[in-house]
Design a protein around this motif. Structure first.
Motif, short mmCIF file in Angstrom:
data_model
loop_
_atom_site.label_atom_id
_atom_site.label_comp_id
_atom_site.label_asym_id
_atom_site.label_seq_id
_atom_site.Cartn_x
_atom_site.Cartn_y
_atom_site.Cartn_z
N PRO A 1 6.30 -2.81 4.22
CA PRO A 1 5.69 -2.75 5.56
C PRO A 1 4.45 -3.66 5.62
N HIS A 2 3.58 -3.52 4.61
CA HIS A 2 2.39 -4.37 4.47
C HIS A 2 2.53 -5.14 3.17
N THR A 3 1.77 -6.22 3.07
CA THR A 3 2.01 -7.15 1.97
C THR A 3 1.98 -6.54 0.57
N ASP A 4 1.19 -5.52 0.31
CA ASP A 4 1.11 -5.04 -1.08
C ASP A 4 2.03 -3.85 -1.41
N ASP A 5 2.71 -3.30 -0.42
CA ASP A 5 3.46 -2.06 -0.65
C ASP A 5 4.58 -2.21 -1.68
N GLY A 6 5.27 -3.33 -1.64
CA GLY A 6 6.39 -3.53 -2.57
C GLY A 6 5.93 -3.57 -4.01
N ASP B 1 3.70 2.78 9.83
CA ASP B 1 4.41 1.53 9.54
C ASP B 1 5.42 1.72 8.41
N HIS B 2 5.05 2.51 7.42
CA HIS B 2 5.96 2.75 6.29
C HIS B 2 7.19 3.49 6.78
N SER B 3 6.97 4.46 7.65
CA SER B 3 8.10 5.25 8.12
C SER B 3 9.03 4.41 9.02
ZN LIG Z 1 1.32 -0.15 3.58
#
Ligand SMILES: [Zn+2]
Length: 211
Positions: free
Chosen positions: A13-18, A119-121
């Motif tokens: 969702p955001h650049t660092d989540d992965g 955003d994650h959901s």
């Molecule tokens: Zn995130």
């Protein structure tokens, strides 16, 4: 079993989540010969701390994914607005369907549907919708998970954990967050390792498994 997957898409969702949820496993997949792709949906320009350029997260995700061994051409960066991904739900779904048709992935990693960040959901739900015919594992971001089913453990070596830590160190604009610290990243990998009698691991929910 993880080495059965040859074309893997990570949805962030955001650049660092992965990297936070699956960095060690991404390093492990690449080591075993998989082609790994990474799609980030928001570079969170509105949330960048003062003193950093607005597009800093774009620069940082390029550096972080490169450290994990993801090729430049396998990184997709979208510019949906942070905290408002749900406003673009359908557009996001259409982007995902295009990626699915073009690349024919055999595994998709995404956040848990039990993740309460809006955003994650959104990415969890649209990801499952788009990739329902693909194997899907959900990664954990414990500070946002109301609950998490510890169903699949990916055993990590010291090198995989170091690779995750080195990749996350590229996010200088996010450095003050607790979950970015080396200590936290290594501790969570130890917790998941101890659960299965090994040193380090990352844990995933199995949403779909197609073999
Ligand atoms: Zn995130």
């Amino acid at each position: 079993m993880l080495n059965l997957f040859k074309k893997v898409l990570v949805l962030a969702p955001h650049t660092d989540d992965g990297e936070l949820g699956a960095g060690g496993t991404i390093a492990k997949l690449i080591e075993s010969g998989a082609e790994v792709y990474y799609a980030a949906f928001s570079t969170a320009e509105e949330s960048v701390p003062e003193g950093f350029p607005k597009d800093i997260l774009k620069t940082e995700v390029k550096a972080a994914t490169e450290k994990l061994g993801i090729k430049k051409e396998n990184l997709f960066i979208f510019n949906f607005r942070v905290r408002k991904l749900n406003y673009s739900r359908q557009e996001i779904l259409e982007e995902l369907v295009q990626l699915k048709n073009k690349y024919k992935f055999d595994l998709v990693l995404l956040p848990s549907v039990e993740d309460i960040h809006q955003d994650h959901s959104t990415i969890a739900n649209e990801g499952i919708r788009a990739f329902k015919n693909t194997s899907i594992f959900a990664y954990e971001l414990i500070w946002n998970n109301l609950s998490f089913k510890t169903q699949f453990f990916s055993i990590l070596s010291e090198a995989h954990v170091n690779s995750k830590i080195n990749a996350l160190a590229e996010y200088k604009s996010q450095g003050k967050r607790d979950y970015m610290s080396d200590e936290f990243i290594r501790s969570l990998a130890r917790v998941r390792g101890v659960q299965i009698g090994t040193k380090y691991a990352e844990c995933f929910e199995v949403i779909r498994l197609i073999l």
